[in-house]
Design a protein around this motif. Structure first.
Motif, mmCIF file in Angstrom:
data_model
loop_
_atom_site.group_PDB
_atom_site.id
_atom_site.type_symbol
_atom_site.label_atom_id
_atom_site.label_comp_id
_atom_site.label_asym_id
_atom_site.label_seq_id
_atom_site.Cartn_x
_atom_site.Cartn_y
_atom_site.Cartn_z
ATOM 1 N N ARG A 227 115.311 -7.429 22.725
ATOM 2 C CA ARG A 227 116.609 -6.570 22.172
ATOM 3 C C ARG A 227 117.747 -6.699 23.020
ATOM 4 N NH1 ARG A 227 114.120 -1.108 21.133
ATOM 5 N NH2 ARG A 227 116.347 -0.646 20.187
ATOM 6 N N ASN A 228 118.870 -6.976 22.608
ATOM 7 C CA ASN A 228 120.198 -6.962 23.327
ATOM 8 C C ASN A 228 120.788 -5.445 23.357
ATOM 9 O OD1 ASN A 228 122.335 -7.704 24.801
ATOM 10 N ND2 ASN A 228 123.336 -9.274 23.207
ATOM 11 N N VAL A 229 120.231 -4.759 24.220
ATOM 12 C CA VAL A 229 120.437 -3.196 24.295
ATOM 13 C C VAL A 229 120.383 -2.934 25.916
ATOM 14 C CG1 VAL A 229 119.728 -2.593 22.373
ATOM 15 C CG2 VAL A 229 118.170 -2.466 24.367
ATOM 16 N N ALA A 230 121.204 -1.962 26.227
ATOM 17 C CA ALA A 230 121.301 -1.490 27.444
ATOM 18 C C ALA A 230 119.953 -0.748 27.905
ATOM 19 C CB ALA A 230 122.362 -0.408 27.762
ATOM 20 N N VAL A 231 119.571 -1.009 29.290
ATOM 21 C CA VAL A 231 118.405 -0.626 29.955
ATOM 22 C C VAL A 231 118.625 0.811 30.308
ATOM 23 C CG1 VAL A 231 116.775 -1.148 31.619
ATOM 24 C CG2 VAL A 231 117.682 -2.928 30.350
ATOM 25 N N ILE B 227 119.961 -17.450 33.280
ATOM 26 C CA ILE B 227 120.979 -16.355 32.808
ATOM 27 C C ILE B 227 121.579 -16.603 30.989
ATOM 28 C CG2 ILE B 227 123.349 -15.943 33.556
ATOM 29 C CD1 ILE B 227 122.840 -17.543 36.142
ATOM 30 N N PRO B 228 120.790 -16.176 30.407
ATOM 31 C CA PRO B 228 120.803 -16.284 28.914
ATOM 32 C C PRO B 228 121.999 -15.295 28.554
ATOM 33 C CG PRO B 228 118.909 -15.397 29.239
ATOM 34 C CD PRO B 228 119.373 -15.502 30.767
ATOM 35 N N ASP B 229 122.339 -15.217 27.591
ATOM 36 C CA ASP B 229 123.174 -14.404 26.884
ATOM 37 C C ASP B 229 122.768 -13.082 26.777
ATOM 38 O OD1 ASP B 229 125.444 -16.271 26.432
ATOM 39 O OD2 ASP B 229 124.635 -16.573 24.372
ATOM 40 N N ASN B 230 121.661 -12.788 26.528
ATOM 41 C CA ASN B 230 120.648 -11.606 26.514
ATOM 42 C C ASN B 230 120.094 -11.570 27.913
ATOM 43 O OD1 ASN B 230 119.493 -9.196 26.321
ATOM 44 N ND2 ASN B 230 118.011 -9.759 24.652
ATOM 45 N N LEU B 231 120.575 -10.927 28.965
ATOM 46 C CA LEU B 231 120.046 -10.772 30.142
ATOM 47 C C LEU B 231 118.545 -10.206 30.298
ATOM 48 C CD1 LEU B 231 123.198 -9.960 32.408
ATOM 49 C CD2 LEU B 231 122.070 -12.081 32.130
ATOM 50 N N ASN B 232 118.045 -9.449 29.195
ATOM 51 C CA ASN B 232 116.832 -8.823 28.975
ATOM 52 C C ASN B 232 115.994 -10.069 29.007
ATOM 53 O OD1 ASN B 232 118.164 -6.195 29.231
ATOM 54 N ND2 ASN B 232 117.888 -5.836 26.970
ATOM 55 N N GLU B 233 116.244 -11.282 28.410
ATOM 56 C CA GLU B 233 115.393 -12.169 28.617
ATOM 57 C C GLU B 233 115.419 -13.111 29.330
ATOM 58 O OE1 GLU B 233 116.592 -13.740 24.579
ATOM 59 O OE2 GLU B 233 115.457 -12.475 23.558
ATOM 60 N N GLY B 234 116.454 -12.965 30.534
ATOM 61 C CA GLY B 234 116.572 -13.980 31.526
ATOM 62 C C GLY B 234 115.735 -13.538 33.005
ATOM 63 N N HIS B 235 116.304 -14.329 33.865
ATOM 64 C CA HIS B 235 115.648 -13.864 35.308
ATOM 65 C C HIS B 235 116.922 -14.148 36.479
ATOM 66 C CE1 HIS B 235 111.392 -14.125 34.168
ATOM 67 N NE2 HIS B 235 111.705 -14.933 33.450
ATOM 68 N N LEU B 236 117.702 -13.266 36.125
ATOM 69 C CA LEU B 236 118.873 -13.141 36.976
ATOM 70 C C LEU B 236 118.302 -12.817 38.470
ATOM 71 C CD1 LEU B 236 121.818 -13.414 36.686
ATOM 72 C CD2 LEU B 236 121.894 -11.024 36.423
ATOM 73 N N ASP B 237 117.004 -12.363 38.713
ATOM 74 C CA ASP B 237 116.763 -12.209 40.144
ATOM 75 C C ASP B 237 116.301 -13.361 40.591
ATOM 76 O OD1 ASP B 237 114.522 -12.649 38.172
ATOM 77 O OD2 ASP B 237 113.273 -11.216 39.146
ATOM 78 N N ARG B 238 116.007 -14.434 39.984
ATOM 79 C CA ARG B 238 115.665 -15.655 40.554
ATOM 80 C C ARG B 238 117.120 -16.254 41.157
ATOM 81 N NH1 ARG B 238 111.388 -18.265 36.007
ATOM 82 N NH2 ARG B 238 109.911 -16.573 36.458
ATOM 83 N N PHE B 239 118.064 -16.109 40.332
ATOM 84 C CA PHE B 239 119.531 -16.642 40.692
ATOM 85 C C PHE B 239 119.895 -15.928 42.145
ATOM 86 C CE2 PHE B 239 124.058 -16.092 40.724
ATOM 87 C CZ PHE B 239 124.464 -17.497 40.622
ATOM 88 N N GLY C 147 115.044 -7.095 39.661
ATOM 89 C CA GLY C 147 113.620 -7.081 39.307
ATOM 90 C C GLY C 147 113.091 -5.671 38.578
ATOM 91 N N ASN C 148 113.597 -4.850 39.456
ATOM 92 C CA ASN C 148 113.191 -3.383 38.713
ATOM 93 C C ASN C 148 113.771 -3.277 37.366
ATOM 94 O OD1 ASN C 148 112.557 -0.683 38.984
ATOM 95 N ND2 ASN C 148 114.237 0.064 39.794
ATOM 96 N N ARG C 149 114.917 -3.673 37.285
ATOM 97 C CA ARG C 149 115.583 -3.529 35.803
ATOM 98 C C ARG C 149 114.825 -4.414 34.924
ATOM 99 N NH1 ARG C 149 118.622 -5.717 31.733
ATOM 100 N NH2 ARG C 149 118.676 -7.902 32.653
ATOM 101 N N LEU C 150 114.083 -5.586 35.346
ATOM 102 C CA LEU C 150 113.296 -6.243 34.191
ATOM 103 C C LEU C 150 112.109 -5.499 34.129
ATOM 104 C CD1 LEU C 150 114.142 -9.894 35.570
ATOM 105 C CD2 LEU C 150 114.990 -8.782 33.319
ATOM 106 N N ALA D 299 108.675 -2.506 30.433
ATOM 107 C CA ALA D 299 108.127 -1.300 29.894
ATOM 108 C C ALA D 299 108.472 -0.668 28.536
ATOM 109 C CB ALA D 299 107.871 -0.372 31.195
ATOM 110 N N GLU D 300 109.723 -0.724 28.734
ATOM 111 C CA GLU D 300 110.239 0.054 27.461
ATOM 112 C C GLU D 300 110.413 -0.745 26.372
ATOM 113 O OE1 GLU D 300 111.565 3.237 27.306
ATOM 114 O OE2 GLU D 300 110.992 3.637 29.378
ATOM 115 N N GLY D 301 109.694 -2.074 26.300
ATOM 116 C CA GLY D 301 109.769 -2.979 25.382
ATOM 117 C C GLY D 301 111.136 -3.379 24.822
ATOM 118 N N LEU D 302 112.001 -3.820 25.719
ATOM 119 C CA LEU D 302 113.554 -4.068 25.170
ATOM 120 C C LEU D 302 113.763 -5.593 25.555
ATOM 121 C CD1 LEU D 302 115.349 -0.956 26.860
ATOM 122 C CD2 LEU D 302 114.496 -1.275 24.534
#
Length: 146
Positions: free
Chosen positions: A26-30, A106-118, A12-15, A20-23
């Motif tokens: 984008r498939n980039v590291a946070v 859990i999409p390929d780009n985790l920045n667009e997903g909700h792994l926290d819900r999982f 949740g913190n990562r998301l 906040a960073e507008g990522l």
């Protein structure tokens, strides 16, 4: 269960950082330290150590003398079956959450997903598992000492 809750909080913190960073798209590291994963791995490792020792002790004490090796083998088969069940649950989550054009949890780009819900779902399943364990443990009768 605590490990999964910890993982959900970190995710949740990562998301939030991703937003906040507008990522998000984008498939980039946070920009977040990997050390945030330390507590959840510590909790998971400690839980595995304590549960494996308890499982070994239980099967050694409660199995008949001639079947100790077989019962220990069944306990290891049980662990491997649990790992396969976890993979199956992961597949089901992706199947049910990625419907109707949604990317799912859990999409390929985790920045667009909700792994926290999982992770929270897995914590809930762990809580259910603990309740079933307590129910069964309260009804267990120890083997008679010989």
């Amino acid at each position: 269960m605590f490990s999964m809750v910890s993982a959900a909080l970190v995710e949740g913190n990562r998301l939030e950082i991703t937003q906040a960073e507008g990522l998000v798209h984008r498939n980039v590291a946070v920009p977040m330290s990997i050390l945030w994963q330390g507590p959840q791995y510590f909790l998971l490792g400690a839980a595995e150590v304590f549960s494996n020792i308890g499982l070994t002790e239980f099967f050694y004490d409660e199995s008949p003398d001639g079947m100790r090796s077989l019962c220990m083998a069944f306990s290891l088969v049980n662990i491997s079956a649990g790992n396969y069940l976890s993979s199956f649950i992961l597949s089901l989550v992706q199947e049910f959450t990625a419907r109707g054009g949604s990317l799912g949890w859990i999409p390929d780009n985790l920045n667009e997903g909700h792994l926290d819900r999982f992770y929270l779902m897995m914590a809930g399943l762990s809580l259910l598992n603990i309740l079933v364990f307590v129910f069964c443990a309260m009804r267990h009768k120890c083997k008679e000492a010989s």
